[in-house]
Design a protein around this motif. Sequence first.
Motif, mmCIF file in Angstrom:
data_model
loop_
_atom_site.group_PDB
_atom_site.id
_atom_site.type_symbol
_atom_site.label_atom_id
_atom_site.label_comp_id
_atom_site.label_asym_id
_atom_site.label_seq_id
_atom_site.Cartn_x
_atom_site.Cartn_y
_atom_site.Cartn_z
ATOM 1 N N MET A 1 -7.470 -10.267 -16.538
ATOM 2 C CA MET A 1 -8.199 -9.637 -15.443
ATOM 3 C C MET A 1 -7.279 -8.664 -14.712
ATOM 4 S SD MET A 1 -9.807 -11.384 -12.015
ATOM 5 C CE MET A 1 -10.729 -12.590 -12.945
ATOM 6 N N THR A 2 -7.804 -7.485 -14.375
ATOM 7 C CA THR A 2 -7.068 -6.512 -13.585
ATOM 8 C C THR A 2 -7.756 -6.369 -12.236
ATOM 9 O OG1 THR A 2 -6.385 -5.291 -15.554
ATOM 10 C CG2 THR A 2 -6.268 -4.131 -13.456
ATOM 11 N N LEU A 3 -6.995 -6.443 -11.158
ATOM 12 C CA LEU A 3 -7.577 -6.351 -9.829
ATOM 13 C C LEU A 3 -8.020 -4.925 -9.511
ATOM 14 C CD1 LEU A 3 -4.961 -8.517 -7.893
ATOM 15 C CD2 LEU A 3 -7.314 -9.168 -8.432
ATOM 16 N N GLU A 4 -9.201 -4.803 -8.874
ATOM 17 C CA GLU A 4 -9.616 -3.514 -8.336
ATOM 18 C C GLU A 4 -8.715 -3.183 -7.145
ATOM 19 O OE1 GLU A 4 -13.673 -3.783 -7.162
ATOM 20 O OE2 GLU A 4 -14.302 -4.713 -9.042
ATOM 21 N N THR A 5 -8.321 -1.920 -7.023
ATOM 22 C CA THR A 5 -7.420 -1.550 -5.926
ATOM 23 C C THR A 5 -7.868 -0.260 -5.247
ATOM 24 O OG1 THR A 5 -5.964 -0.313 -7.419
ATOM 25 C CG2 THR A 5 -5.388 -2.617 -6.995
ATOM 26 N N ILE A 6 -7.563 -0.190 -3.965
ATOM 27 C CA ILE A 6 -7.600 1.066 -3.220
ATOM 28 C C ILE A 6 -6.150 1.504 -3.077
ATOM 29 C CG2 ILE A 6 -8.095 2.121 -0.976
ATOM 30 C CD1 ILE A 6 -10.381 0.068 -0.741
ATOM 31 N N GLU A 7 -5.856 2.760 -3.346
ATOM 32 C CA GLU A 7 -4.474 3.223 -3.324
ATOM 33 C C GLU A 7 -4.364 4.468 -2.447
ATOM 34 O OE1 GLU A 7 -2.990 3.471 -7.339
ATOM 35 O OE2 GLU A 7 -3.928 1.561 -7.886
ATOM 36 N N LEU A 8 -3.485 4.382 -1.447
ATOM 37 C CA LEU A 8 -3.206 5.489 -0.546
ATOM 38 C C LEU A 8 -1.777 5.945 -0.807
ATOM 39 C CD1 LEU A 8 -4.571 3.809 2.726
ATOM 40 C CD2 LEU A 8 -5.859 5.162 1.064
ATOM 41 N N GLN A 9 -1.574 7.217 -0.958
ATOM 42 C CA GLN A 9 -0.257 7.712 -1.374
ATOM 43 C C GLN A 9 0.106 8.958 -0.578
ATOM 44 O OE1 GLN A 9 0.612 7.219 -5.564
ATOM 45 N NE2 GLN A 9 1.405 9.310 -5.681
ATOM 46 N N THR A 10 1.354 9.030 -0.100
ATOM 47 C CA THR A 10 1.761 10.153 0.749
ATOM 48 C C THR A 10 2.399 11.291 -0.023
ATOM 49 O OG1 THR A 10 3.974 9.225 1.182
ATOM 50 C CG2 THR A 10 2.176 8.561 2.661
ATOM 51 N N ARG A 11 2.921 11.027 -1.221
ATOM 52 C CA ARG A 11 3.524 12.075 -2.032
ATOM 53 C C ARG A 11 3.209 11.825 -3.501
ATOM 54 N NH1 ARG A 11 9.530 13.698 0.276
ATOM 55 N NH2 ARG A 11 8.959 13.862 2.476
ATOM 56 N N GLU A 12 3.428 12.853 -4.298
ATOM 57 C CA GLU A 12 3.113 12.738 -5.717
ATOM 58 C C GLU A 12 4.002 11.719 -6.422
ATOM 59 O OE1 GLU A 12 2.970 15.614 -9.685
ATOM 60 O OE2 GLU A 12 3.048 16.494 -7.689
ATOM 61 N N THR A 13 5.267 11.635 -6.005
ATOM 62 C CA THR A 13 6.203 10.703 -6.637
ATOM 63 C C THR A 13 6.817 9.791 -5.580
ATOM 64 O OG1 THR A 13 7.938 12.391 -6.452
ATOM 65 C CG2 THR A 13 6.749 12.235 -8.557
ATOM 66 N N PRO A 14 6.094 8.747 -5.157
ATOM 67 C CA PRO A 14 6.574 7.864 -4.090
ATOM 68 C C PRO A 14 7.741 6.989 -4.528
ATOM 69 C CG PRO A 14 4.559 7.022 -5.012
ATOM 70 C CD PRO A 14 4.768 8.362 -5.646
ATOM 71 N N ARG A 15 8.535 6.573 -3.547
ATOM 72 C CA ARG A 15 9.670 5.676 -3.804
ATOM 73 C C ARG A 15 9.373 4.240 -3.416
ATOM 74 N NH1 ARG A 15 15.298 6.765 -1.637
ATOM 75 N NH2 ARG A 15 15.835 5.484 -3.429
ATOM 76 N N PHE A 16 8.396 4.027 -2.531
ATOM 77 C CA PHE A 16 8.141 2.707 -1.966
ATOM 78 C C PHE A 16 6.667 2.341 -2.110
ATOM 79 C CE2 PHE A 16 11.220 5.070 0.596
ATOM 80 C CZ PHE A 16 12.356 4.282 0.470
ATOM 81 N N SER A 17 6.406 1.038 -2.203
ATOM 82 C CA SER A 17 5.027 0.533 -2.217
ATOM 83 C C SER A 17 4.898 -0.615 -1.226
ATOM 84 C CB SER A 17 4.630 0.019 -3.603
ATOM 85 O OG SER A 17 4.520 1.053 -4.538
ATOM 86 N N ILE A 18 3.750 -0.646 -0.554
ATOM 87 C CA ILE A 18 3.372 -1.792 0.262
ATOM 88 C C ILE A 18 2.055 -2.315 -0.303
ATOM 89 C CG2 ILE A 18 2.803 -2.645 2.566
ATOM 90 C CD1 ILE A 18 4.423 -0.338 3.741
ATOM 91 N N VAL A 19 2.086 -3.521 -0.844
ATOM 92 C CA VAL A 19 0.902 -4.152 -1.422
ATOM 93 C C VAL A 19 0.294 -5.053 -0.356
ATOM 94 C CG1 VAL A 19 0.030 -5.650 -3.255
ATOM 95 C CG2 VAL A 19 1.901 -4.046 -3.740
ATOM 96 N N VAL A 20 -0.972 -4.805 -0.001
ATOM 97 C CA VAL A 20 -1.608 -5.478 1.134
ATOM 98 C C VAL A 20 -2.759 -6.352 0.635
ATOM 99 C CG1 VAL A 20 -2.644 -5.163 3.405
ATOM 100 C CG2 VAL A 20 -1.040 -3.443 2.531
ATOM 101 N N LEU A 21 -2.705 -7.646 0.946
ATOM 102 C CA LEU A 21 -3.676 -8.627 0.467
ATOM 103 C C LEU A 21 -4.594 -9.051 1.619
ATOM 104 C CD1 LEU A 21 -1.165 -10.851 -1.561
ATOM 105 C CD2 LEU A 21 -2.464 -8.854 -2.363
ATOM 106 N N HIS A 22 -5.888 -8.884 1.430
ATOM 107 C CA HIS A 22 -6.877 -9.166 2.475
ATOM 108 C C HIS A 22 -7.135 -10.661 2.618
ATOM 109 C CE1 HIS A 22 -9.980 -10.169 -0.483
ATOM 110 N NE2 HIS A 22 -9.602 -9.110 -1.182
#
Length: 239
Positions: A1-22
Motif C-alpha cells: 500500500m502507498t499512502l496518498e499525500t499532499i506535498e507542498l514544496q518551496t523550491r525545485e530541489t529541496p534539502r529538507f522534508s517535514i512529514v506531518v501525520l494527522h
Amino acid sequence: MTLETIELQTRETPRFSIVVLHGLGADGNDFVPVCQALDLRAVMARGGLRFVLPSAPEIPVTINNGMRMRAWYDIRHGDLSQREDADGLRVSQALIEDLIAREEREHGIPPERVVLMGFSQGCAMTLMTGLRYPKRLAGLVGLSGYLPLLGTTEAERGAANVATPIFLAHGSGDGVVVPARAQASLAELRRLGHDVEWHEYPMAHEVSMEEIQDLQAWLVKTLTAAAGAPGAPDAPTAD
C-alpha cells in the motif's frame, strides 16, 4: 500500500522534508494551514523545504461503533493505554517508514534532514516510528498525543535516534488525550535519556498560535543543525 499525500514544496530541489501525520478521522489536508502558518524562511535560506502530508488508510474504529474512517490504528478503549492495537500500529509504522525512505529515493533528501511530526494519533505514530527507525532523523514533533506501546519502547527502540531532538506539546485542558497520559510519555522518554523539549498550553485538543510560534523556533534550530555547522556551504538550489 502507498499512502496518498499532499506535498507542498518551496523550491525545485529541496534539502529538507517535514512529514506531518494527522489525527483520527482527519486527512492530509488537516495540517496544511499550520504548515502555511510556520515562518521557516531561515531554513529555506539554506535550501528548499518540502511538507509531506499523508492520509491514513480508512479502517473500522471500535470506539466509534466500528465506523470506517481514516485512522493510523484502531482505538478500542477510552483509556488509551488499554487494549492497544499493536498490529495496527506496526502496519502504519511500516507505511510511514516507506514514506521516509521515499523522500531519499525520489527527492534526494536523506533521513537526517527529515523531521517527522504528528498530532494526536499522528503524534503516537511519530514517536512509534521515529524511535524505531534504523537511520538518524533530524527531529520528532509530537502534538497533543502520547507514546504508544510505552512498555515495549525501551526494548524496541533503535540506537540511531537515541539523541534525536524531540518537541512535545500538549493542552492542559485536553479531554481527548488527557494530560496525565502525555506526562507519562514525557517521563518515560526522559527516563530513557531522550532530548525532549516540553511545552504545555492552556488549551483543549487543538493547536494554538503560541504553540505554532514555539514549534517554529524549534524547527529553525533543529533543521539548521541538520544542515551542518554554521557557515557550511549549502547544496545549490533552484527557485
